[in-house]
Write a protein that holds these residues in place. Sequence first.
Motif, PDB file in Angstrom:
ATOM      1  N   MET A   1     -83.392   6.162  35.056  1.00 36.18           N
ATOM      2  CA  MET A   1     -82.121   5.634  35.526  1.00 36.18           C
ATOM      3  C   MET A   1     -82.130   4.126  35.280  1.00 36.18           C
ATOM      4  N   ASN A   2     -81.088   3.653  34.611  1.00 37.92           N
ATOM      5  CA  ASN A   2     -80.984   2.213  34.400  1.00 37.92           C
ATOM      6  C   ASN A   2     -80.050   1.605  35.452  1.00 37.92           C
ATOM      7  N   LYS A   3     -79.819   0.311  35.346  1.00 41.95           N
ATOM      8  CA  LYS A   3     -79.035  -0.385  36.378  1.00 41.95           C
ATOM      9  C   LYS A   3     -77.604   0.139  36.441  1.00 41.95           C
ATOM     10  N   ALA A   4     -76.980   0.382  35.300  1.00 41.46           N
ATOM     11  CA  ALA A   4     -75.593   0.876  35.278  1.00 41.46           C
ATOM     12  C   ALA A   4     -75.502   2.264  35.923  1.00 41.46           C
ATOM     13  N   GLN A   5     -76.463   3.123  35.652  1.00 42.81           N
ATOM     14  CA  GLN A   5     -76.470   4.453  36.261  1.00 42.81           C
ATOM     15  C   GLN A   5     -76.723   4.360  37.761  1.00 42.81           C
ATOM     16  N   PHE A   6     -77.558   3.412  38.167  1.00 45.98           N
ATOM     17  CA  PHE A   6     -77.839   3.191  39.579  1.00 45.98           C
ATOM     18  C   PHE A   6     -76.566   2.744  40.306  1.00 45.98           C
ATOM     19  N   ILE A   7     -75.829   1.837  39.694  1.00 46.88           N
ATOM     20  CA  ILE A   7     -74.569   1.356  40.279  1.00 46.88           C
ATOM     21  C   ILE A   7     -73.564   2.491  40.366  1.00 46.88           C
ATOM     22  N   ALA A   8     -73.490   3.313  39.320  1.00 47.13           N
ATOM     23  CA  ALA A   8     -72.561   4.450  39.327  1.00 47.13           C
ATOM     24  C   ALA A   8     -72.926   5.448  40.431  1.00 47.13           C
ATOM     25  N   ALA A   9     -74.217   5.608  40.713  1.00 47.68           N
ATOM     26  CA  ALA A   9     -74.643   6.524  41.781  1.00 47.68           C
ATOM     27  C   ALA A   9     -74.299   5.961  43.157  1.00 47.68           C
ATOM     28  N   LEU A  10     -74.276   4.639  43.291  1.00 49.39           N
ATOM     29  CA  LEU A  10     -73.952   4.009  44.572  1.00 49.39           C
ATOM     30  C   LEU A  10     -72.446   3.857  44.793  1.00 49.39           C
ATOM     31  N   ALA A  11     -71.656   3.902  43.743  1.00 52.05           N
ATOM     32  CA  ALA A  11     -70.215   3.642  43.842  1.00 52.05           C
ATOM     33  C   ALA A  11     -69.500   4.525  44.873  1.00 52.05           C
ATOM     34  N   PRO A  12     -69.820   5.822  45.011  1.00 52.45           N
ATOM     35  CA  PRO A  12     -69.130   6.627  46.034  1.00 52.45           C
ATOM     36  C   PRO A  12     -69.331   6.104  47.457  1.00 52.45           C
ATOM     37  N   HIS A  13     -70.401   5.377  47.699  1.00 58.29           N
ATOM     38  CA  HIS A  13     -70.648   4.813  49.028  1.00 58.29           C
ATOM     39  C   HIS A  13     -69.852   3.525  49.247  1.00 58.29           C
ATOM     40  N   PHE A  14     -69.225   3.036  48.191  1.00 57.48           N
ATOM     41  CA  PHE A  14     -68.421   1.819  48.266  1.00 57.48           C
ATOM     42  C   PHE A  14     -66.965   2.120  47.893  1.00 57.48           C
ATOM     43  N   ASN A  15     -66.458   3.269  48.343  1.00 58.69           N
ATOM     44  CA  ASN A  15     -65.076   3.695  48.063  1.00 58.69           C
ATOM     45  C   ASN A  15     -64.786   3.710  46.561  1.00 58.69           C
ATOM     46  N   ASP A  16     -65.732   4.215  45.792  1.00 52.76           N
ATOM     47  CA  ASP A  16     -65.626   4.338  44.333  1.00 52.76           C
ATOM     48  C   ASP A  16     -65.395   3.002  43.642  1.00 52.76           C
ATOM     49  N   SER A  17     -65.863   1.932  44.242  1.00 56.73           N
ATOM     50  CA  SER A  17     -65.730   0.611  43.635  1.00 56.73           C
ATOM     51  C   SER A  17     -67.060   0.235  42.987  1.00 56.73           C
ATOM     52  N   LYS A  18     -67.095   0.311  41.665  1.00 61.02           N
ATOM     53  CA  LYS A  18     -68.314  -0.063  40.953  1.00 61.02           C
ATOM     54  C   LYS A  18     -68.563  -1.561  41.083  1.00 61.02           C
ATOM     55  N   LYS A  19     -67.486  -2.311  41.224  1.00 60.58           N
ATOM     56  CA  LYS A  19     -67.617  -3.764  41.351  1.00 60.58           C
ATOM     57  C   LYS A  19     -68.363  -4.118  42.643  1.00 60.58           C
ATOM     58  N   GLU A  20     -67.991  -3.480  43.749  1.00 61.01           N
ATOM     59  CA  GLU A  20     -68.660  -3.747  45.021  1.00 61.01           C
ATOM     60  C   GLU A  20     -70.100  -3.237  45.001  1.00 61.01           C
ATOM     61  N   ALA A  21     -70.325  -2.078  44.383  1.00 60.32           N
ATOM     62  CA  ALA A  21     -71.683  -1.532  44.285  1.00 60.32           C
ATOM     63  C   ALA A  21     -72.568  -2.447  43.439  1.00 60.32           C
ATOM     64  N   ALA A  22     -72.025  -2.950  42.343  1.00 59.31           N
ATOM     65  CA  ALA A  22     -72.782  -3.863  41.483  1.00 59.31           C
ATOM     66  C   ALA A  22     -73.111  -5.149  42.234  1.00 59.31           C
ATOM     67  N   HIS A  23     -72.160  -5.622  43.023  1.00 64.68           N
ATOM     68  CA  HIS A  23     -72.392  -6.839  43.802  1.00 64.68           C
ATOM     69  C   HIS A  23     -73.522  -6.613  44.810  1.00 64.68           C
ATOM     70  N   ALA A  24     -73.528  -5.468  45.470  1.00 64.16           N
ATOM     71  CA  ALA A  24     -74.576  -5.155  46.448  1.00 64.16           C
ATOM     72  C   ALA A  24     -75.943  -5.058  45.767  1.00 64.16           C
ATOM     73  N   VAL A  25     -76.000  -4.403  44.621  1.00 64.84           N
ATOM     74  CA  VAL A  25     -77.270  -4.266  43.893  1.00 64.84           C
ATOM     75  C   VAL A  25     -77.771  -5.641  43.464  1.00 64.84           C
ATOM     76  N   ASP A  26     -76.874  -6.476  42.954  1.00 61.09           N
ATOM     77  CA  ASP A  26     -77.267  -7.818  42.524  1.00 61.09           C
ATOM     78  C   ASP A  26     -77.804  -8.641  43.693  1.00 61.09           C
ATOM     79  N   ILE A  27     -77.200  -8.507  44.873  1.00 58.65           N
ATOM     80  CA  ILE A  27     -77.663  -9.240  46.047  1.00 58.65           C
ATOM     81  C   ILE A  27     -79.071  -8.789  46.446  1.00 58.65           C
ATOM     82  N   VAL A  28     -79.308  -7.479  46.432  1.00 55.57           N
ATOM     83  CA  VAL A  28     -80.634  -6.957  46.800  1.00 55.57           C
ATOM     84  C   VAL A  28     -81.692  -7.457  45.819  1.00 55.57           C
ATOM     85  N   PHE A  29     -81.425  -7.340  44.519  1.00 54.57           N
ATOM     86  CA  PHE A  29     -82.400  -7.777  43.523  1.00 54.57           C
ATOM     87  C   PHE A  29     -82.641  -9.283  43.618  1.00 54.57           C
TER      88      PHE A  29
END
Length: 149
Positions: A1-29
């Motif tokens: 799983m790469n970063k884009a796939q990881f963000i896509a897997a998290l998107a449903p937890h952020f109301n299907d917003s890949k932008k918000e999921a990507a922001h959360a992943v970037d903050i954690v890293f």
Amino acid sequence: MNKAQFIAALAPHFNDSKKEAAHAVDIVFDTIVRSLHKGEDVMINDFGKFKKVDRKARMGRNPFTGETIKIKASKKARFLPAKGLKDVISGERKLGPAPKPEPKPVAKPVAKKAAKKAPAKKKAAKKAPAKKKAPAKKKTAKKAPAKKK
């Protein structure tokens, strides 16, 4: 799983917003990287520990030529998996069901008050007078002079 796939897997937890999921992943890293840069260890329960490790200078071997070379001292990041992660990977412990994303809030239609509208005034449409086309000029074909025999 790469970063884009990881963000896509998290998107449903952020109301299907890949932008918000990507922001959360970037903050954690970014937080993990900044902590390691300071020399602090990052321990995540049942997952593992990230730590900064100092490596001493040592002698190595060039694989192409076989000659010995000196390798400089360096600092590396190391990940040590926790017992919980090891148990899940080895199959000793079963992984529970994936957490379900929160249901999307349903927007309720809001009843609007009917506003009184004044009768619209009709404006007289002014039309420009139609332009008359100039009559087309007829071109007369010029006859070529007769050829002498």
